[in-house]
Design a protein around this motif. Structure first.
Motif, short mmCIF file in Angstrom:
data_model
loop_
_atom_site.label_atom_id
_atom_site.label_comp_id
_atom_site.label_asym_id
_atom_site.label_seq_id
_atom_site.Cartn_x
_atom_site.Cartn_y
_atom_site.Cartn_z
N ASP A 29 12.68 -8.00 4.09
CA ASP A 29 12.75 -6.02 2.63
C ASP A 29 11.49 -6.07 2.68
O ASP A 29 11.56 -6.01 1.29
CB ASP A 29 13.74 -7.27 1.82
N THR A 30 10.49 -5.19 3.90
CA THR A 30 8.89 -5.12 3.08
C THR A 30 9.44 -3.53 3.19
O THR A 30 10.14 -2.88 3.49
CB THR A 30 8.95 -5.33 4.15
N THR A 31 8.16 -2.81 2.90
CA THR A 31 8.10 -1.32 2.39
C THR A 31 6.49 -0.70 3.40
O THR A 31 5.86 -1.86 3.35
CB THR A 31 8.19 -0.46 1.15
N VAL A 32 6.37 -0.14 3.46
CA VAL A 32 5.33 0.86 3.90
C VAL A 32 3.97 0.32 3.37
O VAL A 32 3.32 -0.31 3.50
CB VAL A 32 4.85 2.35 4.51
N ALA A 33 4.65 0.37 1.63
CA ALA A 33 3.31 -0.22 0.40
C ALA A 33 3.56 -1.43 0.34
O ALA A 33 1.71 -1.63 0.61
CB ALA A 33 3.99 0.31 -1.13
N ASP A 34 4.42 -2.45 1.27
CA ASP A 34 3.79 -3.64 0.79
C ASP A 34 3.04 -3.75 1.86
O ASP A 34 2.29 -4.76 1.63
CB ASP A 34 5.24 -4.65 0.84
N TRP A 35 3.60 -3.30 3.56
CA TRP A 35 2.03 -3.47 4.75
C TRP A 35 0.84 -2.98 4.08
O TRP A 35 -0.11 -4.08 4.66
CB TRP A 35 2.83 -2.34 5.58
N GLN A 36 0.79 -1.99 3.26
CA GLN A 36 -0.48 -1.28 3.00
C GLN A 36 -1.28 -2.53 1.97
O GLN A 36 -2.35 -2.81 2.40
CB GLN A 36 -0.45 0.19 2.47
N ALA A 37 -0.29 -3.21 1.02
CA ALA A 37 -1.10 -4.20 0.40
C ALA A 37 -1.81 -5.34 1.01
O ALA A 37 -2.61 -5.98 0.94
CB ALA A 37 0.40 -4.59 -0.46
N VAL A 38 -0.64 -5.98 2.61
CA VAL A 38 -1.25 -7.16 2.77
C VAL A 38 -2.86 -6.51 3.73
O VAL A 38 -4.16 -7.01 3.79
CB VAL A 38 -0.54 -7.56 3.95
N LEU A 39 -2.85 -5.18 4.29
CA LEU A 39 -3.89 -4.41 4.49
C LEU A 39 -4.99 -4.91 4.26
O LEU A 39 -6.25 -5.46 4.24
CB LEU A 39 -3.74 -2.73 5.72
N ASP A 40 -4.91 -4.55 2.97
CA ASP A 40 -5.66 -4.14 1.93
C ASP A 40 -6.52 -5.66 1.61
O ASP A 40 -7.43 -5.74 1.00
CB ASP A 40 -5.24 -3.90 0.23
N LEU A 41 -5.31 -6.48 1.05
CA LEU A 41 -5.42 -7.50 1.02
C LEU A 41 -6.61 -8.72 2.63
O LEU A 41 -7.86 -9.25 2.02
CB LEU A 41 -4.02 -9.24 1.50
N VAL A 42 -6.24 -8.09 3.60
CA VAL A 42 -7.46 -8.42 3.90
C VAL A 42 -8.73 -8.00 4.13
O VAL A 42 -9.50 -9.21 4.51
CB VAL A 42 -6.30 -8.22 5.43
N VAL A 43 -8.72 -6.93 3.83
CA VAL A 43 -10.18 -6.08 3.61
C VAL A 43 -10.93 -6.70 2.66
O VAL A 43 -11.44 -7.28 2.49
CB VAL A 43 -9.60 -4.90 3.83
N GLU A 44 -10.34 -6.54 1.43
CA GLU A 44 -10.10 -7.52 -0.20
C GLU A 44 -10.85 -8.58 0.49
O GLU A 44 -12.00 -9.53 -0.44
CB GLU A 44 -9.93 -7.78 -0.75
N ARG A 45 -9.97 -9.29 0.61
CA ARG A 45 -10.77 -11.41 1.54
C ARG A 45 -12.10 -10.95 2.23
O ARG A 45 -12.74 -11.83 2.31
CB ARG A 45 -9.50 -12.39 1.76
N GLY A 46 -12.76 -9.67 3.25
CA GLY A 46 -13.41 -9.85 3.70
C GLY A 46 -12.93 -10.78 5.27
O GLY A 46 -13.76 -11.26 5.87
N TRP A 47 -11.65 -11.43 5.58
CA TRP A 47 -11.09 -11.85 6.57
C TRP A 47 -11.96 -11.08 7.85
O TRP A 47 -11.37 -9.20 8.40
CB TRP A 47 -10.16 -11.79 6.44
N ALA A 48 -12.37 -11.85 8.87
CA ALA A 48 -13.06 -11.61 10.06
C ALA A 48 -11.24 -9.84 10.65
O ALA A 48 -10.60 -10.83 10.18
CB ALA A 48 -13.27 -12.23 11.12
N LEU A 49 -11.18 -8.91 11.22
CA LEU A 49 -10.09 -8.51 11.92
C LEU A 49 -10.83 -7.90 13.11
O LEU A 49 -11.18 -7.24 13.13
CB LEU A 49 -9.37 -7.63 10.53
N THR A 50 -9.30 -7.82 13.62
CA THR A 50 -9.11 -7.27 15.20
C THR A 50 -8.48 -5.68 15.00
O THR A 50 -7.04 -6.98 15.19
CB THR A 50 -10.21 -7.53 16.45
N PHE A 51 -8.58 -4.97 14.92
CA PHE A 51 -7.50 -3.77 15.20
C PHE A 51 -7.16 -3.26 16.74
O PHE A 51 -8.61 -2.70 17.31
CB PHE A 51 -7.23 -2.82 14.26
N VAL A 52 -6.00 -3.28 17.47
CA VAL A 52 -6.61 -3.16 18.85
C VAL A 52 -4.91 -2.44 19.30
O VAL A 52 -3.89 -2.62 18.83
CB VAL A 52 -6.68 -4.07 19.71
N VAL A 53 -5.08 -0.62 19.97
CA VAL A 53 -4.10 -0.76 20.47
C VAL A 53 -4.15 0.00 21.34
O VAL A 53 -5.35 0.57 22.66
CB VAL A 53 -3.87 0.77 19.86
N GLY A 54 -3.14 -1.22 22.56
CA GLY A 54 -3.48 -1.52 24.08
C GLY A 54 -4.74 -2.38 24.48
O GLY A 54 -4.44 -3.40 24.57
#
Length: 156
Positions: A29-54
């Protein structure tokens, strides 16, 4: 996060050699705003990330942009996150209504890995104010997750 002990509770649940599965986690039961909150959390925490399309690695876009891509597109976006040593999490952008992820437990070893996993689940749950269950790959009964009412990760 020492409430869960590796030897007492989690060793048999998260042993990668046991069944070879990747636990699945979600927030319903999430929204686009919830997704953005998770993306913001990943960045704020400094967790290593890789975003891939194809086959292409790209800078992490806003959730609104990712979730507006055509559902039938051949290349679907995937966000891989490393919240700590031994833990890999892969987010799949299937819909705004549910945040889905897989947890790679192949490197998870002992109490330290369990603490990282519990910390990740709790951080997501607290940020969204929601429970974050996990179950075996392919579905089933949740076996471990952040419980918003108890404000901690529990074995179910």
């Amino acid at each position: 996060m020492a409430e869960l002990r590796w030897d007492d509770h989690a060793r048999w649940l998260l042993d990668p050699g046991r069944d070879g599965w990747l636990p699945e986690g979600w927030v319903a039961d999430t929204t686009v705003a919830d997704w953005q909150a998770v993306l913001d959390l990943v960045v704020e925490r400094g967790w290593a990330l890789t975003f891939v399309v194809g086959c292409f690695e790209m800078p992490l876009p806003r959730a609104e942009e990712v979730l507006s891509w055509p559902v039938g597109a051949a290349a679907r976006p995937v966000l891989s996150v490393r919240p700590g040593p031994g833990i890999g999490v892969v987010f799949r952008f299937r819909s705004a209504e549910r945040i889905d992820f897989d947890v790679d437990v192949a490197e998870l070893r002992g109490q330290d890995g369990l603490d990282v996993l519990c910390g990740f689940l709790a951080a997501v749950g607290r940020r969204l104010g929601r429970s974050v269950p996990t179950c075996a790959e392919g579905g089933g009964v949740p076996f471990l997750g952040y419980d918003v009412g108890a404000d901690r990760v529990l074995v179910r």
